[in-house]
Design a protein around this motif. Structure first.
Motif, PDB file in Angstrom:
ATOM      1  N   VAL A   1       0.841  -1.204   0.000  1.00 14.36           N
ATOM      2  CA  VAL A   1       0.000   0.000   0.000  1.00 14.36           C
ATOM      3  C   VAL A   1       0.877   1.255   0.000  1.00 14.36           C
ATOM      4  O   VAL A   1       0.636   2.193  -0.775  1.00 14.36           O
ATOM      5  CB  VAL A   1      -0.975  -0.003   1.201  1.00 14.36           C
ATOM      6  N   MET A   2       1.880   1.274   0.853  1.00 14.74           N
ATOM      7  CA  MET A   2       2.727   2.467   0.942  1.00 14.74           C
ATOM      8  C   MET A   2       3.603   2.628  -0.302  1.00 14.74           C
ATOM      9  O   MET A   2       3.883   3.754  -0.720  1.00 14.74           O
ATOM     10  CB  MET A   2       3.570   2.435   2.220  1.00 14.74           C
ATOM     11  N   TRP A   3       4.010   1.521  -0.916  1.00 14.01           N
ATOM     12  CA  TRP A   3       4.748   1.614  -2.181  1.00 14.01           C
ATOM     13  C   TRP A   3       3.862   2.265  -3.242  1.00 14.01           C
ATOM     14  O   TRP A   3       4.297   3.161  -3.960  1.00 14.01           O
ATOM     15  CB  TRP A   3       5.199   0.219  -2.630  1.00 14.01           C
ATOM     16  N   LEU A   4       2.616   1.807  -3.316  1.00 16.59           N
ATOM     17  CA  LEU A   4       1.675   2.400  -4.265  1.00 16.59           C
ATOM     18  C   LEU A   4       1.438   3.877  -3.956  1.00 16.59           C
ATOM     19  O   LEU A   4       1.449   4.722  -4.855  1.00 16.59           O
ATOM     20  CB  LEU A   4       0.330   1.665  -4.225  1.00 16.59           C
ATOM     21  N   ALA A   5       1.235   4.198  -2.687  1.00 16.00           N
ATOM     22  CA  ALA A   5       0.936   5.576  -2.286  1.00 16.00           C
ATOM     23  C   ALA A   5       2.080   6.527  -2.629  1.00 16.00           C
ATOM     24  O   ALA A   5       1.837   7.715  -2.875  1.00 16.00           O
ATOM     25  CB  ALA A   5       0.638   5.623  -0.786  1.00 16.00           C
ATOM     26  N   ALA A   6       3.294   6.026  -2.662  1.00 12.13           N
ATOM     27  CA  ALA A   6       4.458   6.868  -2.964  1.00 12.13           C
ATOM     28  C   ALA A   6       4.574   7.205  -4.453  1.00 12.13           C
ATOM     29  O   ALA A   6       5.347   8.091  -4.832  1.00 12.13           O
ATOM     30  CB  ALA A   6       5.742   6.183  -2.484  1.00 12.13           C
ATOM     31  N   ARG A   7       3.823   6.511  -5.301  1.00  8.24           N
ATOM     32  CA  ARG A   7       3.852   6.807  -6.741  1.00  8.24           C
ATOM     33  C   ARG A   7       3.176   8.149  -6.990  1.00  8.24           C
ATOM     34  O   ARG A   7       2.153   8.464  -6.359  1.00  8.24           O
ATOM     35  CB  ARG A   7       3.134   5.723  -7.564  1.00  8.24           C
ATOM     36  N   SER A   8       3.669   8.899  -7.938  1.00  4.13           N
ATOM     37  CA  SER A   8       3.161  10.253  -8.180  1.00  4.13           C
ATOM     38  C   SER A   8       1.722  10.286  -8.701  1.00  4.13           C
ATOM     39  O   SER A   8       1.013  11.252  -8.488  1.00  4.13           O
ATOM     40  CB  SER A   8       4.081  10.996  -9.143  1.00  4.13           C
ATOM     41  N   ASN A   9       1.288   9.260  -9.355  1.00  6.31           N
ATOM     42  CA  ASN A   9      -0.057   9.288  -9.929  1.00  6.31           C
ATOM     43  C   ASN A   9      -1.067   8.455  -9.134  1.00  6.31           C
ATOM     44  O   ASN A   9      -2.145   8.138  -9.632  1.00  6.31           O
ATOM     45  CB  ASN A   9      -0.016   8.800 -11.389  1.00  6.31           C
ATOM     46  N   ILE A  10      -0.737   8.117  -7.896  1.00  7.57           N
ATOM     47  CA  ILE A  10      -1.603   7.288  -7.058  1.00  7.57           C
ATOM     48  C   ILE A  10      -1.974   8.078  -5.797  1.00  7.57           C
ATOM     49  O   ILE A  10      -1.110   8.521  -5.052  1.00  7.57           O
ATOM     50  CB  ILE A  10      -0.899   5.966  -6.645  1.00  7.57           C
ATOM     51  N   SER A  11      -3.272   8.242  -5.569  1.00  9.95           N
ATOM     52  CA  SER A  11      -3.743   8.946  -4.371  1.00  9.95           C
ATOM     53  C   SER A  11      -3.751   7.982  -3.179  1.00  9.95           C
ATOM     54  O   SER A  11      -3.763   6.757  -3.361  1.00  9.95           O
ATOM     55  CB  SER A  11      -5.151   9.477  -4.603  1.00  9.95           C
ATOM     56  N   PRO A  12      -3.793   8.514  -1.958  1.00  5.84           N
ATOM     57  CA  PRO A  12      -3.919   7.631  -0.794  1.00  5.84           C
ATOM     58  C   PRO A  12      -5.149   6.726  -0.883  1.00  5.84           C
ATOM     59  O   PRO A  12      -5.096   5.564  -0.487  1.00  5.84           O
ATOM     60  CB  PRO A  12      -4.021   8.611   0.383  1.00  5.84           C
ATOM     61  N   SER A  13      -6.239   7.240  -1.431  1.00  5.13           N
ATOM     62  CA  SER A  13      -7.451   6.431  -1.583  1.00  5.13           C
ATOM     63  C   SER A  13      -7.225   5.262  -2.546  1.00  5.13           C
ATOM     64  O   SER A  13      -7.678   4.136  -2.296  1.00  5.13           O
ATOM     65  CB  SER A  13      -8.596   7.309  -2.089  1.00  5.13           C
ATOM     66  N   MET A  14      -6.541   5.524  -3.632  1.00  2.21           N
ATOM     67  CA  MET A  14      -6.252   4.459  -4.600  1.00  2.21           C
ATOM     68  C   MET A  14      -5.330   3.418  -3.980  1.00  2.21           C
ATOM     69  O   MET A  14      -5.523   2.213  -4.182  1.00  2.21           O
ATOM     70  CB  MET A  14      -5.631   5.059  -5.863  1.00  2.21           C
ATOM     71  N   ALA A  15      -4.338   3.863  -3.220  1.00  2.00           N
ATOM     72  CA  ALA A  15      -3.406   2.932  -2.570  1.00  2.00           C
ATOM     73  C   ALA A  15      -4.139   2.089  -1.525  1.00  2.00           C
ATOM     74  O   ALA A  15      -3.944   0.872  -1.437  1.00  2.00           O
ATOM     75  CB  ALA A  15      -2.249   3.699  -1.939  1.00  2.00           C
ATOM     76  N   ARG A  16      -5.006   2.736  -0.738  1.00  2.00           N
ATOM     77  CA  ARG A  16      -5.801   2.020   0.263  1.00  2.00           C
ATOM     78  C   ARG A  16      -6.660   0.949  -0.374  1.00  2.00           C
ATOM     79  O   ARG A  16      -6.892  -0.120   0.175  1.00  2.00           O
ATOM     80  CB  ARG A  16      -6.660   3.027   1.033  1.00  2.00           C
ATOM     81  N   ALA A  17      -7.140   1.226  -1.575  1.00  2.00           N
ATOM     82  CA  ALA A  17      -7.998   0.275  -2.285  1.00  2.00           C
ATOM     83  C   ALA A  17      -7.275  -1.048  -2.545  1.00  2.00           C
ATOM     84  O   ALA A  17      -7.927  -2.080  -2.735  1.00  2.00           O
ATOM     85  CB  ALA A  17      -8.503   0.880  -3.593  1.00  2.00           C
ATOM     86  N   TRP A  18      -5.962  -1.036  -2.547  1.00  2.00           N
ATOM     87  CA  TRP A  18      -5.208  -2.285  -2.703  1.00  2.00           C
ATOM     88  C   TRP A  18      -5.587  -3.256  -1.587  1.00  2.00           C
ATOM     89  O   TRP A  18      -5.772  -4.450  -1.818  1.00  2.00           O
ATOM     90  CB  TRP A  18      -3.703  -2.024  -2.706  1.00  2.00           C
ATOM     91  N   TYR A  19      -5.726  -2.733  -0.362  1.00  2.00           N
ATOM     92  CA  TYR A  19      -6.173  -3.606   0.719  1.00  2.00           C
ATOM     93  C   TYR A  19      -7.661  -3.908   0.586  1.00  2.00           C
ATOM     94  O   TYR A  19      -8.058  -5.069   0.536  1.00  2.00           O
ATOM     95  CB  TYR A  19      -5.899  -3.013   2.112  1.00  2.00           C
ATOM     96  N   THR A  20      -8.498  -2.872   0.551  1.00  4.13           N
ATOM     97  CA  THR A  20      -9.947  -3.077   0.651  1.00  4.13           C
ATOM     98  C   THR A  20     -10.555  -3.807  -0.531  1.00  4.13           C
ATOM     99  O   THR A  20     -11.543  -4.516  -0.371  1.00  4.13           O
ATOM    100  CB  THR A  20     -10.690  -1.742   0.864  1.00  4.13           C
ATOM    101  N   HIS A  21      -9.972  -3.657  -1.727  1.00  5.92           N
ATOM    102  CA  HIS A  21     -10.586  -4.252  -2.919  1.00  5.92           C
ATOM    103  C   HIS A  21      -9.779  -5.373  -3.555  1.00  5.92           C
ATOM    104  O   HIS A  21     -10.296  -6.061  -4.436  1.00  5.92           O
ATOM    105  CB  HIS A  21     -10.870  -3.172  -3.956  1.00  5.92           C
ATOM    106  N   VAL A  22      -8.546  -5.544  -3.120  1.00  7.38           N
ATOM    107  CA  VAL A  22      -7.722  -6.602  -3.717  1.00  7.38           C
ATOM    108  C   VAL A  22      -7.311  -7.630  -2.666  1.00  7.38           C
ATOM    109  O   VAL A  22      -7.587  -8.814  -2.816  1.00  7.38           O
ATOM    110  CB  VAL A  22      -6.468  -6.016  -4.420  1.00  7.38           C
ATOM    111  N   ARG A  23      -6.676  -7.199  -1.599  1.00  3.21           N
ATOM    112  CA  ARG A  23      -6.104  -8.133  -0.641  1.00  3.21           C
ATOM    113  C   ARG A  23      -7.045  -8.563   0.484  1.00  3.21           C
ATOM    114  O   ARG A  23      -6.869  -9.630   1.072  1.00  3.21           O
ATOM    115  CB  ARG A  23      -4.830  -7.526  -0.031  1.00  3.21           C
TER     116      ARG A  23
END
Length: 166
Positions: free
Chosen positions: A19-41
């Motif tokens: 999640v934090m790796w995703l959140a650190a990307r310039s085109n990924i919002s905290p909400s999008m990164a959080r979705a990795w847990y809530t909608h994928v994992r």
């Protein structure tokens, strides 16, 4: 973290890193990164983490034709999104805070589909959403059986604690 299975803690630690790796990307919002847990994992993990609170909305208990949902009354998505944003801002990882937050927020009530939507619109304010909760133990055994089989079994870690007695 005490009281948590070491294998589960390791899995949640890995999710935090993802999640934090995703959140650190310039085109990924905290909400999008959080979705990795809530909608994928969360699918596989939640069956080991998610706990039923023992509370059911009055409508879910009494409207037998309603579509039912497990409602995260501690605002899982909003809380995790905020946590990810905070961790990004302070640039200080805290996987144990992430794990504690997931475990705390993976607590659910049984509500109707409509109430789930209304709770979201009301930012979790059950009074504003018109949701009244009743205790599981106050439900007739027959209703408990239906709810246990259709909503709890296989979806919450503590389902057996709520299995109606024969």
């Amino acid at each position: 973290m005490t009281g948590i299975d070491p294998a589960l803690e390791a899995e949640l630690s890995a999710v935090y890193e993802e999640v934090m790796w995703l959140a650190a990307r310039s085109n990924i919002s905290p909400s999008m990164a959080r979705a990795w847990y809530t909608h994928v994992r969360a699918g596989k993990l939640s069956r080991r983490i998610r706990h039923f609170s023992g509370k059911v909305s009055w409508r879910a208990a009494n409207e037998h034709d309603s579509v039912l949902r497990l409602e995260h009354h501690k605002r899982l998505q909003t809380t995790l999104t905020s946590l990810v944003a905070t961790h990004l801002e302070r640039a200080k990882p805290d996987k144990m805070e992430f794990i504690r937050t997931i475990i705390e927020c993976e607590n659910v009530h049984i509500v109707t589909f409509r109430e789930n939507y209304d709770a979201m619109k009301a930012s979790g304010d059950y009074k504003l959403a018109g949701i009244r909760l009743v205790p599981w133990r106050s439900l007739p055994r027959e209703r408990q059986q239906v709810l246990w089989a259709s909503v709890l079994r296989g979806r919450v870690a503590n389902a057996e604690a709520f299995r109606p007695k024969p």
